[in-house]
Design a protein around this motif. Structure first.
Motif, mmCIF file in Angstrom:
data_model
loop_
_atom_site.group_PDB
_atom_site.id
_atom_site.type_symbol
_atom_site.label_atom_id
_atom_site.label_comp_id
_atom_site.label_asym_id
_atom_site.label_seq_id
_atom_site.Cartn_x
_atom_site.Cartn_y
_atom_site.Cartn_z
ATOM 1 N N ASN A 32 0.860 -1.186 0.000
ATOM 2 C CA ASN A 32 0.000 0.000 0.000
ATOM 3 C C ASN A 32 0.889 1.225 0.000
ATOM 4 O O ASN A 32 2.063 1.152 0.351
ATOM 5 C CB ASN A 32 -0.922 0.011 1.218
ATOM 6 N N SER A 33 0.315 2.363 -0.400
ATOM 7 C CA SER A 33 1.102 3.594 -0.378
ATOM 8 C C SER A 33 0.257 4.786 0.046
ATOM 9 O O SER A 33 0.424 5.309 1.131
ATOM 10 C CB SER A 33 1.750 3.826 -1.747
ATOM 11 N N CYS A 34 -0.698 5.215 -0.784
ATOM 12 C CA CYS A 34 -1.402 6.469 -0.471
ATOM 13 C C CYS A 34 -2.546 6.269 0.513
ATOM 14 O O CYS A 34 -2.921 7.182 1.232
ATOM 15 C CB CYS A 34 -1.945 7.091 -1.752
ATOM 16 N N ARG A 35 -3.106 5.091 0.535
ATOM 17 C CA ARG A 35 -4.275 4.766 1.354
ATOM 18 C C ARG A 35 -5.442 5.701 1.099
ATOM 19 O O ARG A 35 -6.229 5.993 1.992
ATOM 20 C CB ARG A 35 -3.923 4.782 2.844
ATOM 21 N N ALA A 36 -5.524 6.209 -0.096
ATOM 22 C CA ALA A 36 -6.593 7.151 -0.420
ATOM 23 C C ALA A 36 -7.168 6.889 -1.815
ATOM 24 O O ALA A 36 -7.790 7.753 -2.399
ATOM 25 C CB ALA A 36 -6.064 8.577 -0.329
ATOM 26 N N GLY A 37 -6.926 5.713 -2.372
ATOM 27 C CA GLY A 37 -7.551 5.386 -3.651
ATOM 28 C C GLY A 37 -6.902 5.999 -4.872
ATOM 29 O O GLY A 37 -7.462 5.960 -5.954
ATOM 30 N N ALA A 38 -5.682 6.548 -4.710
ATOM 31 C CA ALA A 38 -5.077 7.254 -5.844
ATOM 32 C C ALA A 38 -3.997 6.457 -6.559
ATOM 33 O O ALA A 38 -3.798 6.621 -7.756
ATOM 34 C CB ALA A 38 -4.492 8.587 -5.390
ATOM 35 N N CYS A 39 -3.280 5.596 -5.841
ATOM 36 C CA CYS A 39 -2.037 5.064 -6.406
ATOM 37 C C CYS A 39 -2.154 3.645 -6.969
ATOM 38 O O CYS A 39 -1.287 3.207 -7.694
ATOM 39 C CB CYS A 39 -0.933 5.135 -5.368
ATOM 40 N N GLN A 40 -3.181 2.932 -6.600
ATOM 41 C CA GLN A 40 -3.419 1.562 -7.070
ATOM 42 C C GLN A 40 -2.365 0.554 -6.606
ATOM 43 O O GLN A 40 -2.273 -0.546 -7.153
ATOM 44 C CB GLN A 40 -3.599 1.505 -8.589
ATOM 45 N N THR A 41 -1.573 0.899 -5.619
ATOM 46 C CA THR A 41 -0.577 -0.041 -5.104
ATOM 47 C C THR A 41 -1.255 -1.201 -4.363
ATOM 48 O O THR A 41 -0.729 -2.308 -4.313
ATOM 49 C CB THR A 41 0.379 0.690 -4.138
ATOM 50 N N CYS A 42 -2.427 -0.940 -3.793
ATOM 51 C CA CYS A 42 -3.091 -1.937 -2.961
ATOM 52 C C CYS A 42 -4.067 -2.792 -3.765
ATOM 53 O O CYS A 42 -5.031 -3.313 -3.210
ATOM 54 C CB CYS A 42 -3.829 -1.241 -1.822
ATOM 55 N N LEU A 70 -9.444 -1.767 -5.145
ATOM 56 C CA LEU A 70 -8.441 -1.127 -4.304
ATOM 57 C C LEU A 70 -8.766 -1.421 -2.844
ATOM 58 O O LEU A 70 -9.807 -1.007 -2.331
ATOM 59 C CB LEU A 70 -8.427 0.388 -4.563
#
Ligand SMILES: Cc1cc2nc3c(=O)[nH]c(=O)nc-3n(C[C@H](O)[C@H](O)[C@H](O)COP(=O)(O)OP(=O)(O)OC[C@H]3O[C@@H](n4cnc5c(N)ncnc54)[C@H](O)[C@@H]3O)c2cc1C
Ligand code: HEM
Ligand code: FES
Lengths: 323, 121
Positions: A32-42, A70
């Motif tokens: 995970n990275s941004c935890r705000a729905g922006a980065c798609q890492t999760c 996400l």
């Protein structure tokens, strides 16, 4: 309360909790990275249960169809069974071909993927150090012109990924690039439309890609690039952009700093970025706007430009969200 | 006789109205506090839902949806004065688009018909 099954274990999801928080709280390693729905890492995949629409915002249709979602934005409404997607298919192996210093705290990283990557300049990818640590970086390169992928990486104090890039990563090393996403890129078909590109810090990376794409494509409308930095050292492509502006009659470069330095180049303005933008392009109706970098500034710019008359559909943005 | 939605111009009218209306909402200190912390793009899509509904267009919203959708706003103080403000901004938007008074009144009536649901009464 709903039940969440992951790797043969069933967890209870506390009311209002996301899939990501539930799994992390139970000691699972989920990227995970941004935890705000922006980065798609999760990015995860649902094998059973309904995925709430909010958890698929911004995903490609092909991913939605496979029930990708996400994890940070998924508050389950029903019981779900989830897994990490088969990432091998989404990731491309790459080799570091160059690592250069663009300024005191910005590194230019060039990568060559084993197989060619399809992308638009200005989109972003996830770079993976290993299976767990991944971060987003925007593409400053042009697919048909550059042999390599080019990134501008700003070093963050105590940054896990950027610290590794600065201290350990070297030419010849291998890492993984996950497929490009995002809609912040130049589109053909409207060569006369005026464009404004506005960014702070390494928000310049995607804007530089978009700028080069537009110029390469023979864009004839005005292109204004506003780059904001704390001081002149943050304007890490100043000389190149000044040169480009001198040689392209439809391209205007507006370098802008919060604090002036003694002896800084004469074209740099000491002023608030938002004000310079509204003074220069006071009625952006009909313009296309691209906004990248600091999330707070991107948010303010988006509102300012919309309120000044631009249609929401003409505003593209990539806030560099972090947690 | 054509329906209200058809008279207004259907989906194209909604598209034309959404930016103007949303701009008015964000500029209005009486109501913009309710819209501040929501993502602007997602919000613009929701405005479309709202406008389609009050223009009498096709929608699947139920009274229950309206209650649930605004519950957290009522907890933050949403009341009649805010609904009045929204109806007023809606009217100003339609006027700007050249819609006649009778149709504007009909839109206002539609919005007012869900007032109790929106305010969770
Ligand atoms: C769509 C998108 C595109 C991006 N493109 C780029 C790009 O082209 N170039 C680029 O340099 N970065 C870009 N980023 C940011 C990047 O993904 C990472 O967030 C950043 O590099 C920090 O990673 P890290 O692992 O080094 O820091 P972390 O280990 O994640 O963070 C370390 C600490 O620093 C804080 N922190 C993290 N980022 C910032 C920040 N920007 N300002 C202040 N504090 C911070 C964190 O809260 C944490 O306390 C992009 C982000 C997104 C969402
Ligand atoms: C006049 C009657 C009203 C109607 C018919 C109405 C209709 C709607 C509809 C249909 C939606 C949902 C859109 C979607 O999710 O697709 C919505 C959401 C919303 N409404 Fe209203 N609305 C009314 C009044 C108000 C008022 C007075 C306010 C505040 C001043 C308000 C603030 C909001 C907000 C902030 C949302 C988004 C909620 C969120 O998802 O965060 N509404 N409304
Ligand atoms: S999108 Fe979920 S962590 Fe960034």
């Amino acid at each position: 309360m709903t039940q969440l099954k992951y790797k043969d274990t069933v967890y209870t999801v506390p009311d209002g909790s996301s899939v990501l928080d539930t799994l992390l709280d139970n000691g699972e390693d989920i990227p995970n990275s941004c935890r705000a729905g922006a980065c798609q890492t999760c990015l995860m995949q649902a094998t059973h249960g309904k995925v709430p629409a909010a958890a698929q915002n911004g995903l490609k249709d092909t991913h939605k169809a496979k029930n990708f979602f996400l994890a940070c934005s998924c508050v389950p409404q029903d019981d779900m069974e989830v897994c990490l997607p088969d990432v091998e298919k989404l990731k491309f192996a790459a080799t570091v071909t160059e690592k250069n210093k663009l300024s005191d705290n910005v590194i230019e990283l060039k990568l060559k993927t084993d197989e060619p990557l399809k992308y638009y300049a200005g989109q972003f990818v996830t770079l993976w150090r290993d299976d767990v640590l991944g971060r987003n970086y925007s593409l400053a390169s042009l697919p048909h012109v550059d042999d390599e992928l080019i990134f501008h990486i700003r070093l963050i104090e105590n940054g896990q990924f950027t610290g590794w890039v600065a201290d350990e990563l070297k030419v010849g090393d291998r890492l993984h690039v996950q497929e490009p996403v995002g809609d912040c890129f130049y589109t053909q078909g409207n060569p006369e439309q005026s464009i404004q590109l506005i960014g702070t810090g390494t928000g310049l990376a995607p804007l530089f890609g978009i700028l080069r794409d537009a110029l390469q494509s023979g864009h004839t409308g005005e292109i204004h690039l506003f780059h904001g930095g704390l001081d002149a050292s943050g304007l890490y492509l100043h000389d190149m952009l000044t040169h480009l502006a001198e040689h392209n009659s439809n391209f205007y470069y507006h370098p802008c700093v919060v604090h002036a330095n003694e002896g800084m180049a004469s074209n740099i303005i000491e002023a608030d970025l938002l004000e310079i933008v509204s003074q220069t392009v006071s009625s952006p109706a009909g313009w296309k706007s691209y906004l990248c970098g600091d999330p707070e500034i991107v948010k303010k710019l988006r509102k300012q430009i919309f309120m000044a008359g631009s249609s929401m559909n003409d505003i593209y943005s990539d806030p560099f969200v972090y947690s | 006789m054509a329906s209200l939605y058809e008279r207004l111009g259907g989906e194209a009218a909604v598209d034309a109205a959404v930016d103007i209306f949303y701009r008015k909402v964000l500029a209005d200190d009486r109501v913009n506090g309710f819209f501040d912390d929501v993502d602007m793009e997602a919000q613009a899509a929701k405005q479309k839902g709202f406008l389609t509904m009050v223009f009498g267009g096709p929608n699947n919203y139920t009274g229950k949806d309206m209650r649930e959708g605004h519950k957290h706003l009522v907890e933050r103080g949403l009341d009649d004065s805010h609904v009045d403000a929204i109806v007023e901004l809606l009217g100003a938007t339609l006027k700007e688009l050249g819609v006649g008074d009778a149709d504007i009144q009909e839109v206002a009536d539609l919005a007012n018909s869900v007032r109790d649901d929106v305010l969770n009464r």
